[in-house]
Design a protein around this motif. Structure first.
Motif: not given
Length: 377
Positions: A81-89, A184-186, A235-239
């Motif tokens: 939380m508070g950092q960018a996420a990593c996406i694992n393929e 509206q859900c990303a 926070s997820m809604q704000d983003r």
């Protein structure tokens, strides 16, 4: 009038249903008792790996054939939380599947050819002349507690549930997305999002399963749990990750992590399996695979002679499968929490760690072979 069985199972979830089906095919007369009617609204993020389906002898195409939700997962988004996420393929083959527990649990219980008493709470447990008597009406030489964290069989054995246990407290909601919410859900269905708390005491998740969305947060420190969850959702809604209008009612539940559980696993003519035994994976909190595997281990122990040593066989097999438990002393130097938090903040921002440790090891257990389904060598 008293009805006699070979085995009474308290709890019809994945652990209880798996054990019931296994013992029925071995010729045992089995009774499953559950306080809930099925299908039930079970609070759970709800995903299963291919290893779970293998152990259950379930083909994905068969399970999904009648419209049950089975969301293939190919990616994970993991961060602090508070950092960018990593996406694992993870490639073209699903590494996990999203399920709805109301469907999954009913499917497993329906296929178990045993007597079922649903909507029947356990009011009394009595040990009498080498047999268990439940509610004064049903008797059996063996009793298995599979009723989750607050299982009455676990309570009868002692040391749980109670405030002395360090349990994970979780709150979550699962609901059907309407047309506006879907737009509206990303969050993508094939990519669950996992967000770890900065103090390392839990994590939050957002998991889309087709047109259903599951949002929740679990922590071993349950103080201000609702506030932690509200802050995460906001926070997820704000983003722009979540729709602005969400259900306000979150359901709570609790479970023990295997590495912290100390309640007894067995007693005279009695075993605990699944969440009743506190078997959720320590790093991820996943409980479905340990529940299914503990049921298979219990079935093997009960099926072997002599019956008097079944409890010992079960405990030995369980500890061999899952490793050091909370009731076993830990040795060696323990890293201070402050150092752990600083390291975690750095590691959680790296694709290698989030892929090979968090995803592959903690959540998917990719190097742990599936237990064979009952009756399959």
């Amino acid at each position: 009038m008293v009805d006699h069985y070979d085995l009474i199972i308290v709890g019809g979830g994945p652990a209880g249903a798996t054990l019931a089906g296994a013992m029925a095919t071995s010729g045992w007369r089995v009774l499953v008792i559950d306080k809930a009617e099925f299908p039930r609204d079970k609070t759970c993020a709800g995903w299963v790996t291919p290893a779970v389906l293998t152990s259950l002898n379930v083909l994905p195409e068969d399970y999904a054939a009648t419209g049950r939700v089975l969301q293939p997962i190919h990616r994970f988004s993991i961060g602090m939380m508070g950092q960018a996420a990593c996406i694992n393929e993870h490639g073209t083959e699903p590494v996990s599947y999203g399920i709805r527990r109301c469907e999954f649990d009913s499917y497993l219980l329906d296929r178990a050819p045993v007597t079922k008493l649903l909507g029947e709470p356990v009011k009394t447990l009595l040990r009498d002349h080498g047999e268990w008597v439940v509610n004064g009406r049903w008797r059996a030489p063996w009793l298995v507690g599979a009723g989750g964290h607050f299982c009455p069989v676990a309570r009868w054995l002692g040391d749980g549930p109670g405030r002395h246990e360090v349990a994970v407290a979780a709150k979550e909601v699962e609901f059907h997305l309407d047309a506006a919410q879907r737009a509206q859900c990303a969050v993508q269905g094939d990519c669950p999002e996992l967000w770890f708390c900065r103090d390392l005491k839990g994590y939050a998740w957002v998991f889309r399963k087709g047109d259903y969305l599951n949002i929740g947060l679990g922590r071993e420190d349950n103080h201000h749990l609702s506030d932690h969850l509200a802050d995460f959702v906001q926070s997820m809604q704000d983003r722009g990750r979540l729709p602005p209008n969400l259900p306000l009612h979150y359901k709570g539940h609790a479970y023990l992590l295997y590495g912290h559980a100390e309640r007894p696993l067995s007693g005279d003519g009695v075993l605990l399996i699944g969440d009743a035994a506190g078997l959720a994976y320590t790093q991820s909190g996943e409980g479905i695979r340990p529940a299914v595997e503990s049921a298979l281990l219990a079935a093997r122990a009960l099926s072997l002679a002599p019956a008097e040593t079944a409890a010992g066989r079960y405990e030995t097999a369980l500890r061999a499968r899952f490793g050091l438990r909370g009731d076993q002393a830990r040795r060696g130097w323990q890293m201070p929490e402050a150092i752990k938090m600083r390291l975690a903040a750095s590691l959680m921002s790296t694709p290698w760690f989030t892929r090979h440790v968090v995803t592959d090891r903690w959540f998917l257990h990719k190097k742990t072979p599936a237990l064979p389904a009952w009756g399959v060598a």
